[in-house]
Scaffold this active site. Structure first.
Site, PDB file in Angstrom:
ATOM      1  N   HIS A 148      49.306 -22.104 -18.356  1.00 10.17           N
ATOM      2  CA  HIS A 148      49.933 -22.312 -17.048  1.00 10.17           C
ATOM      3  C   HIS A 148      49.941 -21.056 -16.165  1.00 10.17           C
ATOM      4  O   HIS A 148      50.510 -21.073 -15.070  1.00 10.17           O
ATOM      5  CB  HIS A 148      51.379 -22.815 -17.285  1.00 10.17           C
ATOM      6  CG  HIS A 148      51.959 -23.570 -16.142  1.00 10.17           C
ATOM      7  ND1 HIS A 148      53.151 -23.209 -15.536  1.00 10.17           N
ATOM      8  CD2 HIS A 148      51.507 -24.659 -15.477  1.00 10.17           C
ATOM      9  CE1 HIS A 148      53.413 -24.060 -14.561  1.00 10.17           C
ATOM     10  NE2 HIS A 148      52.450 -24.944 -14.497  1.00 10.17           N
ATOM     11  N   LYS A 150      48.874 -18.120 -13.539  1.00 11.08           N
ATOM     12  CA  LYS A 150      48.163 -18.126 -12.254  1.00 11.08           C
ATOM     13  C   LYS A 150      48.060 -16.659 -11.827  1.00 11.08           C
ATOM     14  O   LYS A 150      48.783 -16.221 -10.930  1.00 11.08           O
ATOM     15  CB  LYS A 150      48.949 -18.899 -11.179  1.00 11.08           C
ATOM     16  CG  LYS A 150      49.370 -20.300 -11.579  1.00 11.08           C
ATOM     17  CD  LYS A 150      50.875 -20.427 -11.575  1.00 11.08           C
ATOM     18  CE  LYS A 150      51.414 -21.771 -11.984  1.00 11.08           C
ATOM     19  NZ  LYS A 150      50.613 -22.809 -12.430  1.00 11.08           N
ATOM     20  N   ASP A 155      39.927  -4.790 -10.661  1.00 10.97           N
ATOM     21  CA  ASP A 155      39.554  -3.422 -11.090  1.00 10.97           C
ATOM     22  C   ASP A 155      40.529  -2.838 -12.107  1.00 10.97           C
ATOM     23  O   ASP A 155      40.779  -1.604 -12.082  1.00 10.97           O
ATOM     24  CB  ASP A 155      39.461  -2.487  -9.859  1.00 10.97           C
ATOM     25  CG  ASP A 155      38.306  -2.862  -8.933  1.00 10.97           C
ATOM     26  OD1 ASP A 155      37.390  -3.574  -9.396  1.00 10.97           O
ATOM     27  OD2 ASP A 155      38.345  -2.449  -7.753  1.00 10.97           O
TER      28      ASP A 155
END
Lengths: 219, 219
Positions: A148, A150, A155
């Site tokens: 779940h 996100k 870099d």
């Protein structure tokens, strides 16, 4: 003797004051460098062409408003700032502007890795197949529960995380947040979590496990 | 004269060095005070009774493992650290341990405000009705799109945000993250966003709007 004392005394004072000022300057510089910002969604609907081709600001003739800075354009700019690597770990990824940004970075030689939830990587509009076809390394989390997260790491330095799935509905309709930070205490754990899930879903490793199970079952 | 010069010179040096040391001490203190941490889920399944009643560590006789620090127990402790206010803005809230923490704070006189998504506040197991019945101020976001935030602000000082909905599945099964920070540049925008959504869903305001619409329609 008195003159020498005066000179030495003043010299020490000048040196200490300089060191103090230098320290203050360095700390100001350091605190300015550490990026911390928050974006809220839904984003205004506007043309984002200028984030991809900054010099063709006036050349796009689509019907959307132009020259408008939105949460989406800001997010795109942060993603496009990647110069060496981009690690993306997303429950759901179907937004075409965000997919275009990832594809553009890939074409420029930026090292991209994408993790997505197995169930949601196959839904209509998912960009996962398109990214994979373009040659980007993609792994789908195969556990029976939801992957779940996100988040993305640019870099190995800049963390982009929040409630926002990279979908059109989330960007244009929902109330969502995205937090962007360079604070090492926040970035490092996400780098480690990405690496953990990446290795957990290594197809070679899984193939070996399947072979091992088969061997045990046959024995 | 020379002795006076010496004393004054040394005095200035001593004062400057002291100021430098004091500044360094303050900056160390400040950087130590700024909390930045990340929790990952699923959380190990363990008894969390000790987070609610710290002195009865050995008195709980449930079948779960005891004296285990988990992501959930850490999250509960951060929430329970509220001394004046707790603002909670959640898409989905059905976890009973987290609900117990909010109810406990309410019983201690901590000022609580809860915003939830209208559709998800009515699903089976939702704690929103229980919180409302206990006298906690609850507002449900009535827009036609998802109020997809998952954040809380403790004492207008500490931000708790991430991918984690406050549900049992999210806590015990899913791969989730929770970011906890005192960094003002990150906390302040969330305080403002909470206030914006809180006012947006003010029942008095909405009642006035409905009255206005009725008056216009009748006219």
């Amino acid at each position: 003797m008195m003159v020498t004392m005066k000179v030495v005394g003043l010299g020490i004072v000048a040196l200490t004051v300089s060191l103090e000022l230098f320290g203050w300057f360095l700390s100001r510089l350091r605190s300015r460098r550490t990026l911390n910002e928050v974006l809220f969604f839904p984003s205004k609907v506007a043309c984002v062409e200028h984030t991809f081709t900054p010099n063709s600001h006036h050349s796009c003739c689509c019907s959307l408003p132009h020259s408008v800075e939105t949460s989406l354009s800001h997010l795109l700019r942060r993603i496009l700032s990647a110069s060496t690597s981009l690690d993306v770990c997303l429950f759901s990824f179907s937004n075409m502007d965000l997919s275009r940004a990832v594809l553009l970075l890939h074409s420029k030689g930026v090292s991209i890795r994408v993790i997505s939830d197995k169930d949601y990587s196959a839904i209509t509009g998912s960009q996962i197949g398109i990214l994979r076809k373009a040659g980007i390394s993609v792994r789908c989390d195969g556990s029976s529960v939801h992957m779940h997260h996100k988040f993305a790491v640019v870099d190995s330095r800049l963390l982009i995380t929040g409630s926002l799935n990279w979908t059109l509905t989330a960007v244009q309709n929902n109330k969502e947040n995205v937090l962007i930070t360079e604070e090492p205490d926040l970035v490092k754990p996400f780098i480690q979590e990405f690496q953990r899930i990446w290795l957990l879903n290594d197809p070679a490793q899984n193939y070996q496990n399947i072979k091992l199970i088969s061997t045990v079952q046959e024995a």
